[in-house]
Scaffold this motif. Structure first.
Motif, PDB file in Angstrom:
ATOM      1  N   ALA A  97      34.490  -1.469  28.195  1.00 41.47           N
ATOM      2  CA  ALA A  97      34.902  -1.180  26.814  1.00 41.47           C
ATOM      3  C   ALA A  97      34.070  -0.029  26.265  1.00 41.47           C
ATOM      4  O   ALA A  97      32.857   0.035  26.492  1.00 41.47           O
ATOM      5  CB  ALA A  97      34.720  -2.421  25.945  1.00 41.47           C
ATOM      6  N   ALA A  98      34.717   0.881  25.573  1.00 45.43           N
ATOM      7  CA  ALA A  98      34.019   1.986  24.890  1.00 45.43           C
ATOM      8  C   ALA A  98      34.994   2.603  23.894  1.00 45.43           C
ATOM      9  O   ALA A  98      36.182   2.249  23.881  1.00 45.43           O
ATOM     10  CB  ALA A  98      33.540   3.042  25.885  1.00 45.43           C
ATOM     11  N   GLY A  99      34.468   3.512  23.092  1.00 47.35           N
ATOM     12  CA  GLY A  99      35.308   4.310  22.194  1.00 47.35           C
ATOM     13  C   GLY A  99      36.264   3.484  21.365  1.00 47.35           C
ATOM     14  O   GLY A  99      35.881   2.475  20.775  1.00 47.35           O
ATOM     15  N   SER A 100      37.524   3.916  21.351  1.00 52.23           N
ATOM     16  CA  SER A 100      38.504   3.293  20.454  1.00 52.23           C
ATOM     17  C   SER A 100      38.764   1.826  20.819  1.00 52.23           C
ATOM     18  O   SER A 100      39.027   1.009  19.937  1.00 52.23           O
ATOM     19  CB  SER A 100      39.815   4.082  20.468  1.00 52.23           C
ATOM     20  N   MET A 101      38.662   1.493  22.110  1.00 49.22           N
ATOM     21  CA  MET A 101      38.909   0.090  22.475  1.00 49.22           C
ATOM     22  C   MET A 101      37.787  -0.817  21.955  1.00 49.22           C
ATOM     23  O   MET A 101      38.050  -1.904  21.420  1.00 49.22           O
ATOM     24  CB  MET A 101      39.001  -0.088  23.990  1.00 49.22           C
ATOM     25  N   ALA A 102      36.544  -0.343  22.092  1.00 45.31           N
ATOM     26  CA  ALA A 102      35.404  -1.138  21.620  1.00 45.31           C
ATOM     27  C   ALA A 102      35.527  -1.375  20.114  1.00 45.31           C
ATOM     28  O   ALA A 102      35.296  -2.485  19.612  1.00 45.31           O
ATOM     29  CB  ALA A 102      34.102  -0.421  21.965  1.00 45.31           C
ATOM     30  N   LYS A 103      35.948  -0.310  19.410  1.00 42.02           N
ATOM     31  CA  LYS A 103      36.085  -0.413  17.953  1.00 42.02           C
ATOM     32  C   LYS A 103      37.211  -1.374  17.585  1.00 42.02           C
ATOM     33  O   LYS A 103      37.049  -2.267  16.760  1.00 42.02           O
ATOM     34  CB  LYS A 103      36.380   0.991  17.401  1.00 42.02           C
ATOM     35  N   ARG A 104      38.354  -1.190  18.262  1.00 38.67           N
ATOM     36  CA  ARG A 104      39.541  -1.978  17.919  1.00 38.67           C
ATOM     37  C   ARG A 104      39.315  -3.473  18.126  1.00 38.67           C
ATOM     38  O   ARG A 104      39.761  -4.295  17.336  1.00 38.67           O
ATOM     39  CB  ARG A 104      40.719  -1.497  18.783  1.00 38.67           C
ATOM     40  N   LEU A 105      38.592  -3.817  19.192  1.00 44.25           N
ATOM     41  CA  LEU A 105      38.431  -5.234  19.537  1.00 44.25           C
ATOM     42  C   LEU A 105      37.059  -5.785  19.147  1.00 44.25           C
ATOM     43  O   LEU A 105      36.743  -6.939  19.432  1.00 44.25           O
ATOM     44  CB  LEU A 105      38.658  -5.433  21.042  1.00 44.25           C
ATOM     45  N   LEU A 107      34.227  -5.024  20.461  1.00 42.30           N
ATOM     46  CA  LEU A 107      33.428  -5.265  21.671  1.00 42.30           C
ATOM     47  C   LEU A 107      32.255  -4.299  21.711  1.00 42.30           C
ATOM     48  O   LEU A 107      32.364  -3.157  21.256  1.00 42.30           O
ATOM     49  CB  LEU A 107      34.289  -5.025  22.919  1.00 42.30           C
ATOM     50  N   GLU A 108      31.173  -4.752  22.285  1.00 43.25           N
ATOM     51  CA  GLU A 108      30.032  -3.858  22.463  1.00 43.25           C
ATOM     52  C   GLU A 108      30.385  -2.820  23.536  1.00 43.25           C
ATOM     53  O   GLU A 108      31.005  -3.170  24.553  1.00 43.25           O
ATOM     54  CB  GLU A 108      28.821  -4.673  22.907  1.00 43.25           C
ATOM     55  N   GLU A 109      30.022  -1.561  23.300  1.00 41.96           N
ATOM     56  CA  GLU A 109      30.300  -0.530  24.306  1.00 41.96           C
ATOM     57  C   GLU A 109      29.589  -0.897  25.607  1.00 41.96           C
ATOM     58  O   GLU A 109      28.423  -1.284  25.587  1.00 41.96           O
ATOM     59  CB  GLU A 109      29.839   0.839  23.819  1.00 41.96           C
ATOM     60  N   GLY A 110      30.293  -0.781  26.718  1.00 34.95           N
ATOM     61  CA  GLY A 110      29.708  -1.094  28.011  1.00 34.95           C
ATOM     62  C   GLY A 110      30.080  -2.479  28.521  1.00 34.95           C
ATOM     63  O   GLY A 110      29.759  -2.831  29.656  1.00 34.95           O
ATOM     64  N   THR A 111      30.769  -3.279  27.681  1.00 33.94           N
ATOM     65  CA  THR A 111      31.196  -4.602  28.141  1.00 33.94           C
ATOM     66  C   THR A 111      32.158  -4.440  29.312  1.00 33.94           C
ATOM     67  O   THR A 111      33.159  -3.721  29.196  1.00 33.94           O
ATOM     68  CB  THR A 111      31.930  -5.360  26.997  1.00 33.94           C
ATOM     69  N   PRO A 112      31.868  -5.079  30.460  1.00 29.18           N
ATOM     70  CA  PRO A 112      32.799  -4.941  31.586  1.00 29.18           C
ATOM     71  C   PRO A 112      34.143  -5.597  31.261  1.00 29.18           C
ATOM     72  O   PRO A 112      34.180  -6.646  30.613  1.00 29.18           O
ATOM     73  CB  PRO A 112      32.103  -5.694  32.736  1.00 29.18           C
ATOM     74  N   LEU A 113      35.214  -4.996  31.697  1.00 28.06           N
ATOM     75  CA  LEU A 113      36.547  -5.563  31.464  1.00 28.06           C
ATOM     76  C   LEU A 113      36.925  -6.427  32.670  1.00 28.06           C
ATOM     77  O   LEU A 113      36.464  -6.163  33.782  1.00 28.06           O
ATOM     78  CB  LEU A 113      37.556  -4.429  31.261  1.00 28.06           C
ATOM     79  N   PRO A 114      37.759  -7.438  32.456  1.00 26.16           N
ATOM     80  CA  PRO A 114      38.100  -8.343  33.566  1.00 26.16           C
ATOM     81  C   PRO A 114      38.790  -7.621  34.721  1.00 26.16           C
ATOM     82  O   PRO A 114      38.698  -8.041  35.869  1.00 26.16           O
ATOM     83  CB  PRO A 114      39.024  -9.382  32.926  1.00 26.16           C
ATOM     84  N   ARG A 115      39.502  -6.564  34.411  1.00 25.55           N
ATOM     85  CA  ARG A 115      40.114  -5.705  35.441  1.00 25.55           C
ATOM     86  C   ARG A 115      40.389  -4.365  34.781  1.00 25.55           C
ATOM     87  O   ARG A 115      40.333  -4.260  33.550  1.00 25.55           O
ATOM     88  CB  ARG A 115      41.400  -6.333  35.983  1.00 25.55           C
ATOM     89  N   VAL A 169      26.992   8.863  43.208  1.00 22.23           N
ATOM     90  CA  VAL A 169      25.962   9.752  42.643  1.00 22.23           C
ATOM     91  C   VAL A 169      25.311   9.125  41.405  1.00 22.23           C
ATOM     92  O   VAL A 169      24.789   9.830  40.526  1.00 22.23           O
ATOM     93  CB  VAL A 169      26.518  11.174  42.334  1.00 22.23           C
ATOM     94  N   GLY A 170      25.351   7.798  41.352  1.00 20.07           N
ATOM     95  CA  GLY A 170      24.604   7.087  40.304  1.00 20.07           C
ATOM     96  C   GLY A 170      25.230   7.158  38.922  1.00 20.07           C
ATOM     97  O   GLY A 170      24.529   7.066  37.907  1.00 20.07           O
ATOM     98  N   ILE A 171      26.554   7.324  38.890  1.00 19.69           N
ATOM     99  CA  ILE A 171      27.240   7.422  37.585  1.00 19.69           C
ATOM    100  C   ILE A 171      28.313   6.341  37.493  1.00 19.69           C
ATOM    101  O   ILE A 171      29.060   6.105  38.441  1.00 19.69           O
ATOM    102  CB  ILE A 171      27.877   8.828  37.411  1.00 19.69           C
ATOM    103  N   LYS A 172      28.364   5.705  36.311  1.00 22.72           N
ATOM    104  CA  LYS A 172      29.374   4.679  36.060  1.00 22.72           C
ATOM    105  C   LYS A 172      30.579   5.318  35.378  1.00 22.72           C
ATOM    106  O   LYS A 172      30.422   6.011  34.358  1.00 22.72           O
ATOM    107  CB  LYS A 172      28.732   3.631  35.134  1.00 22.72           C
ATOM    108  N   LEU A 173      31.759   5.083  35.948  1.00 22.10           N
ATOM    109  CA  LEU A 173      32.996   5.586  35.326  1.00 22.10           C
ATOM    110  C   LEU A 173      33.471   4.540  34.323  1.00 22.10           C
ATOM    111  O   LEU A 173      34.039   3.518  34.701  1.00 22.10           O
ATOM    112  CB  LEU A 173      34.068   5.834  36.397  1.00 22.10           C
ATOM    113  N   VAL A 174      33.233   4.819  33.060  1.00 18.98           N
ATOM    114  CA  VAL A 174      33.549   3.859  31.996  1.00 18.98           C
ATOM    115  C   VAL A 174      35.050   3.871  31.694  1.00 18.98           C
ATOM    116  O   VAL A 174      35.714   2.839  31.673  1.00 18.98           O
ATOM    117  CB  VAL A 174      32.728   4.178  30.729  1.00 18.98           C
ATOM    118  N   ASP A 175      35.583   5.069  31.470  1.00 15.59           N
ATOM    119  CA  ASP A 175      37.027   5.223  31.232  1.00 15.59           C
ATOM    120  C   ASP A 175      37.398   6.686  31.442  1.00 15.59           C
ATOM    121  O   ASP A 175      36.523   7.537  31.622  1.00 15.59           O
ATOM    122  CB  ASP A 175      37.421   4.742  29.814  1.00 15.59           C
ATOM    123  N   PHE A 176      38.672   6.968  31.463  1.00 12.63           N
ATOM    124  CA  PHE A 176      39.125   8.361  31.572  1.00 12.63           C
ATOM    125  C   PHE A 176      40.581   8.463  31.152  1.00 12.63           C
ATOM    126  O   PHE A 176      41.274   7.447  31.018  1.00 12.63           O
ATOM    127  CB  PHE A 176      38.948   8.908  32.999  1.00 12.63           C
TER     128      PHE A 176
END
Ligand code: UDP
Length: 253
Positions: A97-105, A107-115, A169-176
Motif C-alpha cells: 500500500a502507498a500513495g492514493s491507495m494508502a490514503k483511500r483505505l 492503510l500505513e504506507e508499506g503495508t504488504p498486500l495479500p496479492r 539490487v536491494g530495491i522493493k517494487l512498491v507499485d507502478f
C-alpha cells in the motif's frame, strides 16, 4: 538533419514522427510534474536517466517474451518505438500500500498486500485520472473484457519481472503504472506494453533503509531526484558515463 515533425507533447515526453511508417521517436524531457501538473520543475538529467532505464526494462521484458513498443535507443534522450493506439487507461499494479491507495483505505504506507492488486484509472488530465471500475471500461468501450484479461496477465508478468530485477539490487517494487497500446498485424490486433517504465512511474524503496528512489522524492520534497534516479541506474549497471552532472568540465589532477 531536418527536425522531425512533432506529433504530441506530454508532461515528460515528446513524440515525433518516426523514420518509417508505424514508428515514432520518443524524446525524454527533463520536466517533472506532480499532483496533476500543479507542481512542476525541470530536473537536469532526468530525461537521460529515464531514457536509459526505460530501455533497460523494456529490453529485459522483451527478452522474456513480453511484447513492448521499444525498438532501439537512438541517443541520450531519444528512442525509436512502434506506433500504437494507446488504450486510455493507466494500469496500476500494487504490491504494498502507498500513495492514493494508502490514503483511500487508511492503510500505513508499506503495508504488504495479500496479492498484487491491479487497478485502472481513466487517462484524462482534466478529470485528474479518476479510478474506474472494469464495468466502466467495458461499457464505454475503452477496452473489451478479453482486452482486460490480456492486460491483467501482461501487467502481472511485468510485475514479476520488475519486482525480481529490483529485488536483486536491494530495491522493493512498491507499485507502478504502465500503459498499453494496440497494434495491428493485418487484421490481427495485439496488445503491447507502451509509454515508459522508469522511476517516474514506479515506487521504489531501498529494502534496507526504506529510502525512496522514485518520483515521490520530487512530490514530497525529499532531496535530489537526479541523485535518486542515478542510484537506481547505478545499481542496475545502466548508468551512462558523464550524464547527470556533466555541465561543468572537471579538472583532473
Ligand atoms: N502513477 C503514474 N502516473 C499517474 C499516477 C500514478 O505513474 O498519473 C504511478 C505512481 O508513480 C505510483 C503508482 O502509479 O508508482 C500508483 O500511484 P497512486 O495511485 O498511488 O497515485 P499518487 O499517489 O502517485 O497520486
Amino acid at each position: 538533419m531536418a527536425r522531425r515533425k512533432k506529433l504530441y507533447e506530454g508532461k515528460a515526453k515528446i513524440l515525433y514522427e518516426g523514420p518509417e511508417p508505424g514508428t515514432l521517436v520518443q524524446y525524454f524531457k527533463d520536466d517533472a510534474t506532480a499532483f496533476n501538473a500543479e507542481k512542476r520543475a525541470t530536473i537536469e538529467g532526468k530525461g537521460v536517466l529515464n531514457n536509459r532505464l526505460s530501455e533497460f526494462f523494456m529490453t529485459g521484458l522483451g527478452n522474456i517474451g513480453v511484447p513492448t513498443h521499444f525498438i532501439k535507443r537512438l541517443n541520450m534522450r531519444e528512442q525509436l518505438i512502434r506506433q500504437v493506439e494507446i488504450i486510455p487507461l493507466e494500469v496500476i499494479v500494487r504490491n504494498f500500500a502507498a500513495g492514493s491507495m494508502a490514503k483511500r483505505l487508511g492503510l500505513e504506507e508499506g503495508t504488504p498486500l495479500p496479492r498484487p492488486i491491479i487497478e485502472f484509472s481513466y487517462k484524462d488530465d482534466a478529470l485528474g485520472d479518476p479510478l474506474v471500475p472494469e464495468e466502466y471500461i467495458i461499457a464505454f468501450g475503452w477496452a473489451s473484457q478479453q482486452d482486460l484479461d490480456d492486460i491483467v496477465a501482461l501487467a502481472l508478468r511485468v510485475n514479476d519481472f520488475m519486482a525480481g530485477v529490483m529485488f536483486a539490487v536491494g530495491i522493493k517494487l512498491v507499485d507502478f503504472k504502465i500503459e498499453i497500446g494496440r497494434v495491428w498485424d493485418n487484421d490481427y490486433m495485439r496488445l503491447i506494453l507502451a509509454d515508459e517504465i522508469s522511476p517516474d512511474s514506479c515506487r521504489l524503496w531501498d529494502i534496507e533503509t526504506g529510502q525512496k528512489l522514485d518520483k515521490d522524492v520530487f512530490r514530497r520534497d525529499l532531496g535530489s531526484l537526479t541523485d535518486a534516479y542515478t542510484e537506481v541506474a547505478r545499481r542496475l549497471g545502466v548508468l551512462p558515463t558523464n550524464v547527470t552532472h556533466a555541465t561543468k568540465p572537471t579538472l583532473i589532477n
